[in-house]
Design an enzyme around this catalytic site. Structure first.
Site, mmCIF file in Angstrom:
data_model
loop_
_atom_site.group_PDB
_atom_site.id
_atom_site.type_symbol
_atom_site.label_atom_id
_atom_site.label_comp_id
_atom_site.label_asym_id
_atom_site.label_seq_id
_atom_site.Cartn_x
_atom_site.Cartn_y
_atom_site.Cartn_z
ATOM 1 N N CYS A 65 0.847 -1.195 0.000
ATOM 2 C CA CYS A 65 0.000 0.000 0.000
ATOM 3 C C CYS A 65 0.883 1.246 0.000
ATOM 4 C CB CYS A 65 -0.880 -0.011 1.245
ATOM 5 S SG CYS A 65 -1.892 1.469 1.417
ATOM 6 N N CYS A 68 0.403 3.147 3.582
ATOM 7 C CA CYS A 68 0.819 2.632 4.903
ATOM 8 C C CYS A 68 1.843 1.498 4.817
ATOM 9 C CB CYS A 68 -0.410 2.162 5.678
ATOM 10 S SG CYS A 68 -1.116 0.634 5.044
ATOM 11 N N CYS A 114 -7.412 -1.018 1.267
ATOM 12 C CA CYS A 114 -6.401 -1.503 2.205
ATOM 13 C C CYS A 114 -7.083 -1.684 3.550
ATOM 14 C CB CYS A 114 -5.264 -0.502 2.299
ATOM 15 S SG CYS A 114 -4.069 -0.911 3.588
ATOM 16 N N CYS A 117 -5.385 0.822 6.352
ATOM 17 C CA CYS A 117 -5.550 2.285 6.392
ATOM 18 C C CYS A 117 -6.787 2.761 5.635
ATOM 19 C CB CYS A 117 -4.311 2.974 5.848
ATOM 20 S SG CYS A 117 -4.155 2.883 4.052
ATOM 21 N N CYS A 137 -8.591 -5.574 -9.774
ATOM 22 C CA CYS A 137 -8.198 -4.547 -10.739
ATOM 23 C C CYS A 137 -7.769 -3.324 -9.922
ATOM 24 C CB CYS A 137 -9.400 -4.254 -11.626
ATOM 25 S SG CYS A 137 -9.067 -3.086 -12.934
HETATM 26 ZN ZN LIG Z 1 -2.805 1.050 3.471
#
Ligand SMILES: [Zn+2]
Length: 149
Positions: A65, A68, A114, A117, A137
């Site tokens: 990510c 984060c 995510c 976060c 995707c």
């Molecule tokens: Zn994240």
């Protein structure tokens, strides 16, 4: 391995518990993200197809990510979908990702975020390759690559 019925269950009945949580204010996210990363991850934006830096990369490594640094996907589950966005058949582990029903633009889709976060990543569809049949995707701008060598 997650299947479409598992994704629907998460989207409707609640997501798996993440290993940790990262929470910041909009102002704090703006400080650590580029304007395009902020627009996509924090405002549910979408990058133009074929524009993302990670789309045509097939090196071994993990995709984390961009907000984060939590690992989300890896290169062994990446595939060439031809859509112009990085595409995967599974998350790196089940509790890395959270799912929400998205009814924007007159469609019913499943949004992928995510789980650490709440950053917007993209969508998941039930038209991917066997055996999972899933196609995640994902916007390139939502991820950074961590190569293994
Ligand atoms: Zn994240």
């Amino acid at each position: 391995m997650l299947l479409w019925k598992d994704i629907m269950h998460y989207a409707v009945s609640g997501n798996p518990v993440p290993d940790r949580r990262v929470e910041k204010t909009e102002a704090e996210w703006k400080e650590v993200l580029t304007p395009e990363q902020f627009r996509i991850t924090r405002k549910k934006g979408t990058e133009r197809p074929h524009s993302g830096a990670l789309c045509s990369i097939h090196e071994a490594g993990e995709y984390a990510c961009v907000c984060c640094n939590s690992p989300l996907f890896d290169s062994t589950i990446k595939f060439e979908s031809g859509t112009g966005w990085p595409s995967f058949t599974q998350p790196i582990k089940a509790n890395a990702i959270k799912y929400e029903k998205d009814v924007s633009f007159g469609m019913v889709r499943v949004e992928v975020l995510c789980n650490t976060c709440d950053g917007h990543l993209g969508h998941v569809f039930p038209d991917g390759p066997a055996p999972s049949g899933l196609r995640y995707c994902i916007n390139s701008e939502s991820m950074k690559m961590i190569t293994s060598d």
